[in-house]
Design an enzyme around this catalytic site. Sequence first.
Site, short mmCIF file in Angstrom:
data_model
loop_
_atom_site.label_atom_id
_atom_site.label_comp_id
_atom_site.label_asym_id
_atom_site.label_seq_id
_atom_site.Cartn_x
_atom_site.Cartn_y
_atom_site.Cartn_z
CG HIS A 195 -20.38 50.64 46.62
ND1 HIS A 195 -20.08 49.70 46.50
CD2 HIS A 195 -20.71 50.54 45.30
CE1 HIS A 195 -19.10 48.69 46.34
NE2 HIS A 195 -19.08 49.59 44.93
CD GLU A 219 -13.80 49.01 42.61
OE1 GLU A 219 -14.49 49.71 41.66
OE2 GLU A 219 -13.27 48.43 42.69
C1 BGC Z 1 -17.00 47.78 42.52
C2 BGC Z 1 -18.51 47.07 42.52
C3 BGC Z 1 -19.06 45.40 40.82
C4 BGC Z 1 -17.30 44.55 41.38
C5 BGC Z 1 -17.56 43.92 39.65
C6 BGC Z 1 -15.73 46.99 41.86
O1 BGC Z 1 -15.88 48.11 40.75
O2 BGC Z 1 -16.67 48.50 43.17
O3 BGC Z 1 -19.81 47.95 42.99
O4 BGC Z 1 -19.84 45.37 40.82
O5 BGC Z 1 -16.03 45.80 40.96
O6 BGC Z 1 -17.41 44.65 38.53
#
Ligand code: BGC
Length: 388
Positions: free
Chosen positions: A113, A157
Site C-alpha cells: 500500500h 492503486e
Molecule cells: C489511498 C489511501 C488514501 C485515500 C484517501 C487512496 O488513494 O489508497 O491510502 O488515504 O485514497 O486519499
Amino acid sequence: MERSFPKGFLWGAAGSAHQTEGNNVASDLWALENRPGTFFADRSGDACDSYHRWPEDLDIVRELGLNSYRFSLEWARIEPAEGRFSNAALAHYRRVIEGCLERGLTPVVTLHHFTSPLWFQQGGGWLSGEAVGRFRRYVRAVLPILGGVEWVCTINEPNLLAMMANLMRDKERTEGVAGAMPPPDQRTADALAAAHLAAREELAGLRSGWTIASQNFEAAEGAVAERDAWARPREDQFLEVAKDDDFVGVQAYTRVIIGKDGALPVPDEARRTLTGWEFHPAALGDAVRYTAARLPGVPILVTENGIATARDAERVEYTRGALAGLHEAMAEGADVRGYLHWSLLDNYEWGSYEPTFGLVSVDRETFQRTLKPSARWLGEIARSGRLD
Ligand code: BGC
C-alpha cells in the site's frame, strides 16, 4: 425507498500499515518525511499506534457490526534489509490475521500500500530490473502467514503509484486529485503490472486482485475523445491487467472533468471536501459501472470509498449517497461482493493529519479511539443489510 444488499456481502472498514501503525522507520516514505526541509506538513510519526493497538481496532470493527477489515502488510517491516526477513514482523501480521478470524471478521489483506522498503527505493524502485523478482520474493515470504485469508490485494492503486513516479521526479507537490495528475510513468506502470502478475502466480489458490484508483473521468461538452485518451493510460490500462483476476478493487471518492486540454479544476461553486475534491457521492456507483463494463465476469470489491470531512453528518450524507449509487449499479448487473469504507480511523493522510476520513477519531497524544456517529450508522446498515 429501501434497498437490500445480498447475503454474505462484505461490510467493512479499511486502513493501511503506514497510515495507522506508526514508526515505519525502514520505509521509503519515512525517509522522505523526515529529511530536512521535507515538503510534508506532518510526519507519520506514531500514526495511530495500530502496530500495538490493532486488537482494539478489530474489536471496534466487530462491535460496530461490520464483518470485514482491510489492512496492509508492511514490506519494510517484513524485509527491512534486502533478503533479511523479520520472523517477528511476520508473526505480528499472522496474529492480526488470526485476530480477524477469531472475531469473525473477513480479512482483506493488501501486500503493498504505497510504501516500499527504503533499500528497494534506493536500489532503483520499480524501475530496477530486479523489482519484479524482489516483489515476488516478498510475496513468497508472506505466503505462509496467509492461511485463512480469502481476499488478497497485491498492489494498492498501481495507477496512482505510476503517476506519482512522474510527479516525484518533477519534485512537484502532490496536491489535487489523482485525476489531474500527469500520465503515469509507463515503465513504472509496466513493472507494476508484471509484479502484480508474478504475485498472482505465487498466490494461486487464494483470491487475489489489485485495487484501482477509480477516477470517474467525465467528458466536458464535446470532449469525449479527449476524455477517453486521458483515461486510457491513467486507468484503463490498469483495468486491462485485471482481466483474468479473481476480483478487482474499486476505490472511488470523486470525479474529474476532462476538457479539450485536460483535467479541469473543480469549479469554485462546487462543494468540496477537506482534500479539495468535489463532494460527489455518485462517484462510487459510476466507478463500479465503469469497471464492470470493462471487466465483465470479474467480481468487484469496493476496497475504498469515503470522505475527508470534519463534519461527521456530512460523512453519513456522502456515504448514504454512495451506497445508493452502489445499489443501483448492482441492480443493473454489476457483481459487487462488498463495501469497505475508507477509513476506519482518522489516520495519516500521506503528508498530513488534517483530512479526516475516519469513522473513528484518534487522539493524537493518547491514541484514544472515539467512535463517530457515522461508525454506528454504517454498522447498522451492515447488520441489517439494508439502506433505508
Ligand atoms: C489511498 C489511501 C488514501 C485515500 C484517501 C487512496 O488513494 O489508497 O491510502 O488515504 O485514497 O486519499
